[in-house]
Write an enzyme that holds these catalytic residues in place. Structure first.
Site, PDB file in Angstrom:
ATOM      1  CB  CYS A  35      -0.842  -0.035   1.273  1.00 50.37           C
ATOM      2  SG  CYS A  35      -1.976   1.317   1.396  1.00 50.37           S
ATOM      3  CB  CYS A  81       3.922  -0.138   2.609  1.00 52.74           C
ATOM      4  SG  CYS A  81       2.611  -1.239   3.069  1.00 52.74           S
ATOM      5  CG  ASP A 125      21.704  25.726 -30.372  1.00 52.68           C
ATOM      6  OD1 ASP A 125      22.332  26.792 -30.393  1.00 52.68           O
ATOM      7  OD2 ASP A 125      22.129  24.670 -30.869  1.00 52.68           O
ATOM      8  CG  ASP A 178      23.137  20.641 -31.283  1.00 50.77           C
ATOM      9  OD1 ASP A 178      23.385  21.473 -30.388  1.00 50.77           O
ATOM     10  OD2 ASP A 178      23.783  20.565 -32.335  1.00 50.77           O
ATOM     11  CG  ASP A 221      23.093  23.542 -26.911  1.00 41.75           C
ATOM     12  OD1 ASP A 221      23.418  22.447 -26.434  1.00 41.75           O
ATOM     13  OD2 ASP A 221      22.487  23.679 -27.991  1.00 41.75           O
TER      14      ASP A 221
END
Ligand code: ADP
Ligand code: MG
Length: 763
Positions: A18, A21, A438, A637, A641
Site C-alpha cells: 500500500c 507502506c 538553439d 543539440d 549549449d
C-alpha cells in the site's frame, strides 16, 4: 556533507502492499544514521537510498528495511521482470482463497449461518443450522490462518514498529469480525454470555478473498504499466556470433567485448553497439530511436545494439557492450525516471501517511456512536460499520494514482524515442510558457554546406580551404564538418595543425607550419584585430541570405571567407507555428551573426532572436527570462549549449545528443525531428491529466465511501455498506486507477508527416 561522499543504491523491496507502506518505509529509513535521502516508489517496488559510506554500508541499510517489515535486495535491472512471478503468485493466492471463500459465501447465504439459532432451554435444536454454522466457522478459520497469513504477519510486524498500514487495518477489521464470532459461537455452547446472536465469519473470509483478488488485479495492471521498459529489455539479444581468426563462434551476447568482431545475419538483432567493418545492411532502429524507416548503413557506420538487421549479412566491431551500451543507458534512464516522483505525488503521500491512525480513530468513533446512540440499527451496525470503515479507509488507489501514470507515461514516451528524466520533468514540462531554441543542429540539420569561397589577393579558393582544413580537421563543430566535406569533395590535401583550440562561440585557432591560423566569425576577427573590411560587402550579402560566414586568417592576415548554408529542418516552421498557437513565447539563441540569424528567424516565424552570443551567455539570458517569471524550456543539440540546457527549467536535448547534453537535459529526444518536441508536450500533458483524474477518483472514493461505511446515511436513506462490499469497492478503485494509467501505454503521439517545405523559397 558534499555530494561526492555519498553513495546511492536502489533496492528492490518486497512486502509493500500500500502507498502507506512506502511512506512508512521512507520515514523509517530517513531516520537511520548515515542515510542521507530516501525515495520509495510503491508502484515500482523500489527504494533508492543515498547514504554516507563512512557511517553505514549497504547491508546495514538492508537490515533496517528488514526491521521495518519489508525485504530489500540490491536491485538489478532484470528485477523488473519479477512482476510476472509476482502476478502468478498473487493469482495463486487468490484462487486458493476462492476455493474456500466462494462455498463459504453460498453456504452462509443459503443456510442463514450469520445468525445463531435461539438457545433457549427446551427449544428444539436446529441441527442443520448448527452444522452449517460450524462448516462456515471452519472455512473462515482456514482462510484467516492460511490465506490471510501474510496479512496478519505484516500487521504484527507493523505493530512491533509502532506503525500501521493497510494490512493493519484489514487484520484488525477481519480479526475483530472473526474473534467476535468465535466468542459468540463459544458462548452458544458454554455458559459464557454471548455479545450478540450475529456471526461475521463470512465477512472475515470474503474480505480476505477480495483483498487477495484486488492484489492480483493490481499486480496484473501494474505489470502492464511496466511493459514498455520490459519491451526495451527484450530487445537485448541472447546470442551473438563472434568472428575469431576467421572462425565463427557462437557466444552469449553479454560476453561480447569491446574490439571483438561480430557477424550479424539477416533478421538478427544487433548484439552490441559498434561500427560496421564489412557489408552495407539496412537496419531497423524503430524501437530505439522511433525512426520508422530502416536506415541504410555502410562500412564505418555506427550500429546500435538491439536494432534489427534487414536482409543483408554484415560484420561489425564492438565499441560498447553490456552495461556501457546505448540500449542499457536508455533502460537505465527510463527505470530511473520511473522511480522518481512527480511533485504532485507529495499530496498523495501526505494523505497516505496519516490514513491509518485516522481510519482507526474513525472506526472507534463509529463504534462508540452506534453503541451509545444506535437506536434500532444498533445490533446490525455496531460491529459491521466500524469494520467496514477499517476496510474501506485504505487509500490504495491514492497511492497508485501518480506512480502508475508516471510509469505508463514515461514508458510510452520511451517507446517512441522520448526519454523523460523523471516524473518531475514530466510535470514541469506542462507548465512551460517560453521556449528557447538553439539554432545550429537544433533548428537546422547541423550539416552546413559550403556555398561560396571568396579568396583575397593572390590566394585561390583551394588555398583558403586548405589552410582552413588544417585546424578544422580537429574540430567537432558542425561548421568544421561542412568545411571538411567540401575539402574531401575537392580532393584537397592539407597539413596538420598543432595546439588546436576551440574559441567557444567564435571559431577555432591553431598553429600550422609555424604560422598562426585563426578561423571564425567577424567578431573573432575583430577581437584579434584582423581587418576584414575588403570582404564586407560579400559577407553582408551572404549573411542576409541566411548564411554563416567565417573568415580564414593566417598570421593576422585574412585570406578570404567561406559562406556556409545550413538547411533548417523541414518540420521546424510547422512546429514553431504550433508552439506559438499554444501561447508559448518562442526564442532563438545563436552564436551566429546577427544578419543571418534574423533571416533564418524570419523564415521560421520566430519573433525573438538573440545572436552573436557565447554559450555561457545563452545560460545567462535564460536565467534572466526565468527571473522575470517565465517557465523556460531550452531546446538544444548539446553541442556547446549544455550550460543553457542546465539553466533552463526544462532542458531538451534533440537528436542522439552528446553525453554532456544527456546529463544537463531533463528530456531527451532520440530523434532529431522537432515534432517529437510537440509529442513530448502532448505526452506530459496527457500523463498529468491522468494523474489529476486518478487523484480525484481516489480521493472522492474515500471521501464518499467512509461516511457510507460508518452508517451516516443508514437512517435517512437506508444506505449502508457491508464490510464485504467495502472490500470489493476498495479492490476495484485500485484497479480503476491503474487501468486509467495503463491507457497511456498505448498512447501514440506521433502522427502525420510534415508538409514539404521549400526553404529557398522561404528565405
Ligand atoms: P550556435 O549557437 O548556432 O550553435 P556556435 O555558438 O556553436 O553557434 O558558434 C557561433 C559562431 O562561432 C559560428 O556561427 C561561427 O561563426 C563561429 N564558430 C564556432 N566554431 C567554429 C569553427 N569550428 N569553425 C569556424 N567558425 C566557428
Ligand atoms: Mg549548437
Amino acid at each position: 556533507m558534499s555530494k561526492q561522499e555519498l553513495e546511492k543504491i536502489t533496492f528492490t523491496i518486497g512486502g509493500m502492499h500500500c502507498a502507506a507502506c512506502a511512506v512508512t518505509l521512507e520515514k523509517g529509513l530517513a531516520k537511520v544514521e548515515g542515510v542521507d535521502s530516501v525515495r520509495v516508489n510503491f508502484a515500482m517496488g523500489s527504494a533508492s537510498v543515498e547514504y554516507q559510506p563512512k557511517l553505514i554500508d549497504v547491508e546495514v541499510v538492508a537490515k533496517e528495511v528488514d526491521k521495518l517489515g519489508y525485504s530489500a535486495k540490491a536491485r538489478r535491472q532484470d528485477d523488473i521482470l519479477n512482476f510476472r512471478a509476482e502476478t502468478d503468485q498473487a493469482r495463486r493466492d487468490f484462487v486458493i482463497s476462492a476455493f474456500m471463500g466462494v462455498p463459504l459465501f453460498f453456504i452462509n447465504m443459503l443456510s442463514g449461518a450469520h445468525m445463531l439459532p435461539p438457545a433457549e432451554l427446551g427449544a428444539p435444536i436446529d441441527v442443520g443450522k448448527i452444522a452449517s454454522v460450524l462448516v462456515v466457522a471452519a472455512l473462515a478459520t482456514v482462510m484467516m490462518f492460511v490465506s490471510g497469513r501474510g496479512i496478519f504477519v505484516d500487521a504484527f510486524t507493523q505493530l512491533r514498529n509502532k506503525s500501521a498500514n493497510m494490512n493493519s487495518l484489514i487484520a484488525l477489521g477481519t480479526g475483530a469480525a472473526y474473534s467476535f464470532s468465535i466468542y459468540n459461537l463459544l458462548a452458544y455452547f458454554t455458559d459464557l454470555q454471548p455479545l450478540s446472536e450475529h456471526l461475521y465469519f463470512e465477512a472475515a473470509g470474503v474480505i480476505i478473498m477480495l483483498v487477495l483478488l484486488g492484489r492480483f488485479l493490481e499486480a496484473r495492471a501494474s505489470g502492464n504499466a511496466k511493459k514498455a521498459i520490459v519491451g526495451l529489455m527484450d530487445l537485448r539479444p541472447q546470442k551473438a556470433t563472434a568472428v575469431i581468426g576467421g572462425v565463427q563462434v557462437e557466444i552469449d551476447s553479454a560476453a561480447a567485448q569491446v574490439g571483438m568482431n561480430l557477424l550479424v545475419r539477416p533478421g538478427e538483432r544487433v548484439p552490441a553497439d559498434g561500427e560496421i567493418t564489412v557489408g552495407e545492411p539496412s537496419i531497423d532502429e524503430a524501437m530505439l530511436t522511433g525512426e520508422s524507416l530502416p536506415v541504410e548503413k555502410s562500412v564505418g557506420s555506427k550500429v546500435i545494439g538491439g536494432s534489427v538487421n534487414g536482409a543483408k549479412v554484415f560484420e561489425m566491431r564492438v565499441t560498447h557492450s553490456g552495461e556501457e551500451s546505448y540500449l542499457n543507458s536508455i533502460i537505465q534512464m527510463v527505470s530511473d525516471a520511473q522511480d522518481s516522483k512527480a511533485p504532485i505525488q507529495r499530496i498523495a503521500d501526505r494523505i497516505a501517511g496519516v490514513f491509518a491512525p485516522t481510519a482507526l480513530a474513525l472506526a472507534v468513533i463509529t463504534f462508540v456512536v452506534w453503541y451509545f446512540f444506535g437506536g434500532d440499527g444498533r445490533t446490525v451496525m455496531m460491529y459491521s460499520a466500524p469494520i467496514a470503515v477499517l476496510i474501506i479507509a485504505c487509500p490504495c488507489a491514492l497511492g497508485l494514482a501518480t506512480p502508475t501514470a508516471v510509469l505508463s507515461g514515461t514508458g510510452s514516451a520511451a517507446r517512441q524515442g522520448i526519454l523523460f528524466k523523471g516524473g518531475e520533468a514530466l510535470e514541469r514540462f506542462t507548465k512551460v510558457d517560453a521556449i528557447v531554441f538553439d539554432k545550429t543542429g537544433t533548428l537546422t540539420y547541423g550539416l552546413p554546406e559550403v556555398v561560396l569561397v571568396t579568396p583575397l589577393g593572390e590566394y585561390s579558393e583551394e588555398d583558403v580551404l586548405q589552410v582552413c582544413a588544417t585546424v578544422e580537421n580537429n574540430s567537432e563543430h558542425p561548421i568544421a564538418g561542412g568545411i571538411m566535406r567540401e575539402v574531401r569533395q575537392r580532393k584537397l590535401t592539407f597539413k596538420d595543425a598543432s595546439d588546436v583550440e576551440a574559441l567557444s562561440g567564435f571559431g577555432v585557432r591553431g598553429v600550422s607550419e609555424m604560422k598562426e591560423v585563426l578561423i571564425g566569425s567577424g567578431r573573432a576577427m575583430h577581437n584579434h584585430k584582423i581587418d576584414v573590411e575588403e570582404l564586407k560587402d560579400t559577407a553582408e550579402s551572404e549573411m542576409d541570405r541566411g548564411r554563416t560566414v567565417i573568415y580564414v586568417s593566417l598570421d593576422g592576415q585574412v585570406l578570404g571567407l567561406i559562406a556556409l548554408m545550413d538547411k533548417f529542418k523541414r518540420e521546424a516552421p510547422e512546429v514553431i507555428k504550433k508552439l506559438k498557437e499554444e501561447g508559448l513565447k518562442v526564442f532563438m539563441f545563436t552564436g551566429d551573426n546577427r544578419r543571418s540569424a534574423k533571416t533564418t528567424a524570419r523564415a521560421l516565424g520566430i519573433d525573438h532572436v538573440e545572436s552573436e552570443i557565447r554559450p555561457e551567455q545563452k545560460g545567462e539570458l535564460i536565467r534572466a527570462l526565468r527571473k522575470v517569471g517565465y517557465h523556460v524550456t531550452m531546446v538544444g543539440d548539446g553541442i556547446n549549449d549544455a550550460p543553457a540546457l542546465a539553466e533552463a527549467e526544462i532542458g531538451v536535448a534533440v537528436g542522439s545528443g552528446t553525453d554532456v547534453a544527456k546529463q544537463a537535459a531533463d528530456i531527451i529526444l532520440l530523434k532529431s525531428d522537432l515534432r517529437y518536441l510537440l509529442a513530448a508536450r502532448e505526452l506530459s500533458r496527457q500523463t498529468f491529466r491522468v494523474i489529476k483524474q486518478n487523484l480525484f477518483w481516489a480521493l472522492i472514493y474515500n471521501l464518499l465511501a467512509i461516511p457510507i461505511a460508518a452508517g451516516v446515511f443508514y437512517y435517512s436513506i437506508g444506505l449502508k455498506l457491508s464490510p464485504e462490499l467495502g472490500a470489493l469497492a476498495m479492490a476495484f478503485s485500485s484497479v480503476l486507477v491503474v487501468s486509467n494509467s495503463v491507457r497511456l501505454t498505448w498512447l501514440n503521439v506521433i502522427g502525420g508527416t510534415s508538409s514539404d517545405f521549400d526553404q529557398e523559397a522561404a528565405v
